[in-house]
Design an enzyme around this catalytic site. Structure first.
Site, PDB file in Angstrom:
ATOM      1  N   HIS A  72       0.908  -1.363  -0.049  1.00 14.09           N
ATOM      2  CA  HIS A  72      -0.063   0.250   0.009  1.00 14.09           C
ATOM      3  C   HIS A  72       0.913   1.291  -0.009  1.00 14.09           C
ATOM      4  CE1 HIS A  72      -3.499  -2.404   0.564  1.00 14.09           C
ATOM      5  NE2 HIS A  72      -3.108  -2.975   1.443  1.00 14.09           N
ATOM      6  N   TYR A 197     -11.036   4.225   4.456  1.00 16.33           N
ATOM      7  CA  TYR A 197     -11.719   4.297   5.972  1.00 16.33           C
ATOM      8  C   TYR A 197     -12.720   5.505   5.546  1.00 16.33           C
ATOM      9  CZ  TYR A 197      -7.703   2.356   8.015  1.00 16.33           C
ATOM     10  OH  TYR A 197      -6.653   1.457   8.446  1.00 16.33           O
ATOM     11  N   PRO A 287      -8.990  -1.783  16.744  1.00 16.67           N
ATOM     12  CA  PRO A 287      -8.277  -2.024  15.485  1.00 16.67           C
ATOM     13  C   PRO A 287      -8.186  -0.876  14.550  1.00 16.67           C
ATOM     14  CG  PRO A 287     -10.412  -3.169  15.587  1.00 16.67           C
ATOM     15  CD  PRO A 287     -10.289  -2.439  16.982  1.00 16.67           C
ATOM     16  N   LYS A 291      -2.722  -1.599  14.570  1.00 14.09           N
ATOM     17  CA  LYS A 291      -1.532  -1.605  15.478  1.00 14.09           C
ATOM     18  C   LYS A 291      -1.256  -3.005  16.179  1.00 14.09           C
ATOM     19  CE  LYS A 291       0.043   2.077  13.906  1.00 14.09           C
ATOM     20  NZ  LYS A 291       0.860   1.887  12.960  1.00 14.09           N
ATOM     21  N   TYR A 379       0.979   5.710  10.772  1.00 13.13           N
ATOM     22  CA  TYR A 379       0.307   4.609  10.304  1.00 13.13           C
ATOM     23  C   TYR A 379       1.367   3.534   9.552  1.00 13.13           C
ATOM     24  CZ  TYR A 379      -3.565   2.327   7.449  1.00 13.13           C
ATOM     25  OH  TYR A 379      -4.309   1.634   7.121  1.00 13.13           O
TER      26      TYR A 379
HETATM   27  P1  FAD Z   1      -2.715 -13.506  20.275  1.00 10.24           P
HETATM   28  O1  FAD Z   1      -2.677 -13.543  18.783  1.00 10.24           O
HETATM   29  O2  FAD Z   1      -4.094 -13.217  20.738  1.00 10.24           O
HETATM   30  O3  FAD Z   1      -2.182 -14.827  20.702  1.00 10.24           O
HETATM   31  C1  FAD Z   1      -2.122 -15.516  21.715  1.00 10.24           C
HETATM   32  C2  FAD Z   1      -2.143 -16.871  21.847  1.00 10.24           C
HETATM   33  O4  FAD Z   1      -1.917 -17.589  23.150  1.00 10.24           O
HETATM   34  C3  FAD Z   1      -3.368 -17.547  21.114  1.00 10.24           C
HETATM   35  O5  FAD Z   1      -2.861 -18.465  20.016  1.00 10.24           O
HETATM   36  C4  FAD Z   1      -4.243 -18.308  22.320  1.00 10.24           C
HETATM   37  O6  FAD Z   1      -4.796 -19.283  21.827  1.00 10.24           O
HETATM   38  C5  FAD Z   1      -2.932 -18.692  23.359  1.00 10.24           C
HETATM   39  N1  FAD Z   1      -3.491 -18.540  24.593  1.00 10.24           N
HETATM   40  C6  FAD Z   1      -4.319 -17.939  25.306  1.00 10.24           C
HETATM   41  N2  FAD Z   1      -4.357 -18.511  26.589  1.00 10.24           N
HETATM   42  C7  FAD Z   1      -3.552 -19.571  26.582  1.00 10.24           C
HETATM   43  C8  FAD Z   1      -3.373 -20.253  27.757  1.00 10.24           C
HETATM   44  N3  FAD Z   1      -3.864 -20.084  28.683  1.00 10.24           N
HETATM   45  N4  FAD Z   1      -2.447 -21.207  27.645  1.00 10.24           N
HETATM   46  C9  FAD Z   1      -1.715 -21.370  26.396  1.00 10.24           C
HETATM   47  N5  FAD Z   1      -1.905 -20.593  25.072  1.00 10.24           N
HETATM   48  C10 FAD Z   1      -2.911 -19.679  25.375  1.00 10.24           C
HETATM   49  N6  FAD Z   1      -3.205  -5.833  14.427  1.00 10.24           N
HETATM   50  C11 FAD Z   1      -2.509  -5.177  13.386  1.00 10.24           C
HETATM   51  O7  FAD Z   1      -1.371  -5.091  13.642  1.00 10.24           O
HETATM   52  N7  FAD Z   1      -3.028  -4.933  12.168  1.00 10.24           N
HETATM   53  C12 FAD Z   1      -4.226  -5.027  12.059  1.00 10.24           C
HETATM   54  O8  FAD Z   1      -4.353  -4.700  10.762  1.00 10.24           O
HETATM   55  C13 FAD Z   1      -5.316  -5.762  12.906  1.00 10.24           C
HETATM   56  N8  FAD Z   1      -6.401  -5.809  12.670  1.00 10.24           N
HETATM   57  C14 FAD Z   1      -7.210  -6.324  13.371  1.00 10.24           C
HETATM   58  C15 FAD Z   1      -8.333  -6.714  12.979  1.00 10.24           C
HETATM   59  C16 FAD Z   1      -9.345  -7.335  14.169  1.00 10.24           C
HETATM   60  C17 FAD Z   1     -10.713  -7.542  13.588  1.00 10.24           C
HETATM   61  C18 FAD Z   1      -8.858  -7.716  15.331  1.00 10.24           C
HETATM   62  C19 FAD Z   1      -9.703  -8.506  16.371  1.00 10.24           C
HETATM   63  C20 FAD Z   1      -7.649  -7.373  15.849  1.00 10.24           C
HETATM   64  C21 FAD Z   1      -6.784  -6.886  14.690  1.00 10.24           C
HETATM   65  N9  FAD Z   1      -5.322  -6.508  15.030  1.00 10.24           N
HETATM   66  C22 FAD Z   1      -4.702  -6.017  14.232  1.00 10.24           C
HETATM   67  C23 FAD Z   1      -4.707  -7.041  16.509  1.00 10.24           C
HETATM   68  C24 FAD Z   1      -3.944  -8.388  16.393  1.00 10.24           C
HETATM   69  O9  FAD Z   1      -4.799  -9.411  15.825  1.00 10.24           O
HETATM   70  C25 FAD Z   1      -3.376  -8.765  17.724  1.00 10.24           C
HETATM   71  O10 FAD Z   1      -2.988  -7.613  18.192  1.00 10.24           O
HETATM   72  C26 FAD Z   1      -2.652  -9.839  17.735  1.00 10.24           C
HETATM   73  O11 FAD Z   1      -3.150 -11.010  17.431  1.00 10.24           O
HETATM   74  C27 FAD Z   1      -1.551  -9.892  18.866  1.00 10.24           C
HETATM   75  O12 FAD Z   1      -0.939 -10.932  18.951  1.00 10.24           O
HETATM   76  P2  FAD Z   1      -0.288 -11.611  20.272  1.00 10.24           P
HETATM   77  O13 FAD Z   1       0.469 -12.849  19.886  1.00 10.24           O
HETATM   78  O14 FAD Z   1       0.109 -10.928  21.241  1.00 10.24           O
HETATM   79  O15 FAD Z   1      -1.700 -12.362  20.918  1.00 10.24           O
HETATM   80  C1  DHB Z   2      -7.271  -4.082   8.709  1.00 12.11           C
HETATM   81  C2  DHB Z   2      -8.213  -3.862   9.850  1.00 12.11           C
HETATM   82  C3  DHB Z   2      -7.914  -2.723  10.275  1.00 12.11           C
HETATM   83  O1  DHB Z   2      -8.322  -2.322  11.819  1.00 12.11           O
HETATM   84  C4  DHB Z   2      -7.098  -1.763   9.695  1.00 12.11           C
HETATM   85  O2  DHB Z   2      -6.913  -0.397  10.201  1.00 12.11           O
HETATM   86  C5  DHB Z   2      -6.665  -1.843   8.364  1.00 12.11           C
HETATM   87  C6  DHB Z   2      -6.658  -3.334   8.004  1.00 12.11           C
HETATM   88  C7  DHB Z   2      -7.356  -5.445   8.119  1.00 12.11           C
HETATM   89  O3  DHB Z   2      -7.981  -6.400   8.700  1.00 12.11           O
HETATM   90  O4  DHB Z   2      -6.899  -5.852   6.969  1.00 12.11           O
END
Ligand code: FAD
Ligand code: DHB
Length: 386
Positions: A72, A197, A287, A291, A379
């Site tokens: 992008h 957006y 979201p 980030k 961003y």
């Molecule tokens: P998680 O991905 O939650 O991983 C944690 C892991 O721990 C999971 O696999 C879980 O199953 C495991 N776990 C939990 N409890 C236990 C336990 N007791 N024992 C063993 N394992 C356990 N971020 C971006 O950067 N860009 C985006 O575009 C973006 N868009 C998003 C859109 C949506 C709709 C959502 C919901 C989130 C978005 N995010 C985005 C945020 C991003 O998905 C999270 O910040 C990211 O997944 C964080 O990673 P993590 O490894 O910290 O946690």
């Molecule tokens: C996506 C999600 C977001 O919240 C965003 O700001 C940009 C992209 C995505 O899921 O691709």
């Protein structure tokens, strides 16, 4: 069992931490309570910041992203019935699904002989205030203990690591928003090459894409919304009204849909003794600013460097500074995510003044070079300082 770093959670934070530690010659074991198929198909983040893209590439897990991800060069802000382009030019980000990053990291960890135990249960963390922490868990029904030097608390927002730290040792900063998002994955081509957006009187909408034939779309909804209230026809109707006013939207088969809550949350410090929290276990944000996954990757980059210094030289300064180093960047991402959220959403606490103020701000960031540059800088991702 014994390893140098015991990691709870195989999300982006846990997998990347294990991968980076391996490159530093440090052993780790990941304990994940879900199955491999589940975590490889959990659809969440889609946007990878510039520095994170470079990190994936430089550490040997970026080949598929380079091939299949979409670059992008800017974003569209839609308001007042028109699209306004903010050109990031040299400052680029990249679209590539989080589940794809997870797949690539799992493949690479297993190819490098890494240990990931899936479907573990009853995970608990112990003795991390001292120098010999332990993780207890069950695997195939059998009780086991993992002895380690450090614990990586990478188990997301609902994990067990953060609640295992005495509440008196932590300060929580928290804000809930009076709205949520309906998110869908649709088999349809993008109306534009970039994200849109959209600010609209019916509420916020976001168009993003995962490939030239796969669209990810979001719609602002009530915070406690039931997905049952959103049949496919209603979703398309709302998307058409909020985004379609600026571009005609192709409709496709809906492969997945769900509701996401909006919350800002930070816990300080991100460390207690030898238990280090990273990613969503320490902080989440709405979201809107994309980030979360990027912050998770930044935390574990800082943590892996600090652990490498400890094992190399016995010095603990970087480990001691871990929380403060991460939090500086975390708070700037919190600010940006909050700012994007309040700029675009219809807020029940807002009045006509706030709507005019939002429109003036959208006009400002899409017409002022200085404001556009500040938006682009945040961003595409602030630098990771170690
Ligand atoms: P998680 O991905 O939650 O991983 C944690 C892991 O721990 C999971 O696999 C879980 O199953 C495991 N776990 C939990 N409890 C236990 C336990 N007791 N024992 C063993 N394992 C356990 N971020 C971006 O950067 N860009 C985006 O575009 C973006 N868009 C998003 C859109 C949506 C709709 C959502 C919901 C989130 C978005 N995010 C985005 C945020 C991003 O998905 C999270 O910040 C990211 O997944 C964080 O990673 P993590 O490894 O910290 O946690
Ligand atoms: C996506 C999600 C977001 O919240 C965003 O700001 C940009 C992209 C995505 O899921 O691709």
């Amino acid at each position: 069992m014994r390893t140098q770093v015991g990691i709870v959670g195989a999300g982006p934070a846990g997998l990347m931490l294990s991968h980076l530690l391996h490159l530093e010659g440090i052993s780790s074991v990941i304990l994940e309570n879900r199955g491999r198929d589940y975590i490889e198909s959990r659809i969440r983040a889609g946007l990878i910041e510039q520095w994170a893209r470079d990190l994936l590439t430089e550490t040997g897990v970026g080949a598929r992203m380079q091939r299949e991800g979409m670059f992008h060069n800017g974003v569209y802000f839609g308001f007042g019935g028109a699209l306004h382009y903010i050109d990031f030019r040299a400052l680029v980000g990249k679209g590539y699904g989080q589940q794809e990053v997870v797949k690539d990291l799992i493949d690479r960890r297993l190819a490098d002989g890494g240990q990931i135990l899936f479907e573990v249960t009853d995970v608990s963390v112990h003795d991390f205030a001292g120098s010999a922490p332990k993780i207890h868990f069950r695997h195939d029904g059998e009780k086991q203990e993992l002895a380690c030097d450090f614990i990586g608390g990478c188990d997301g927002f609902h994990g067990i690591c953060r609640p295992s730290i005495p509440a008196t040792a932590l300060t929580v900063f928290d804000r809930e928003y009076p709205f949520g998002w309906v998110g869908i994955l649709s088999e349809s081509p993008p109306p534009e090459g970039e994200l849109i957006y959209a600010y609209h009187e019916r509420g916020f909408a976001l168009y993003t894409m995962r490939s030239p034939t796969l669209a990810r779309l979001y719609l602002q909804c009530a915070p406690d919304e039931d997905i049952e209230n959103w049949p496919d026809a209603r979703i398309w109707q709302e998307l058409q009204a909020r985004i379609g006013g600026t571009r005609s939207l192709a409709q496709g088969a809906m492969l997945q849909k769900g509701i996401t809550a909006m919350r800002s949350f930070v816990v300080e410090p991100m460390q207690h003794g030898r238990l280090f929290l990273a990613g969503d276990s320490a902080h989440i944000q709405p979201p809107t600013g994309a980030k979360g996954m990027n912050l998770a990757l930044a935390d574990v980059l800082v943590l892996s460097r600090a652990m490498a210094e400890f094992y190399r030289s016995g010095r603990g300064e970087l480990l001691e500074r871990y929380s403060a180093t991460c939090l500086r960047r975390v708070w700037k991402a919190q600010r940006f995510s909050w700012w994007m959220t309040q700029l675009f959403h219809l807020d029940p606490t807002h009045n006509a003044f706030d709507r005019k103020r939002q429109l003036a701000e959208l006009d400002y960031v899409t017409s002022s070079e200085a404001a556009g540059r500040s938006l682009a800088e945040n961003y595409v991702g602030l630098p990771v300082e170690i």
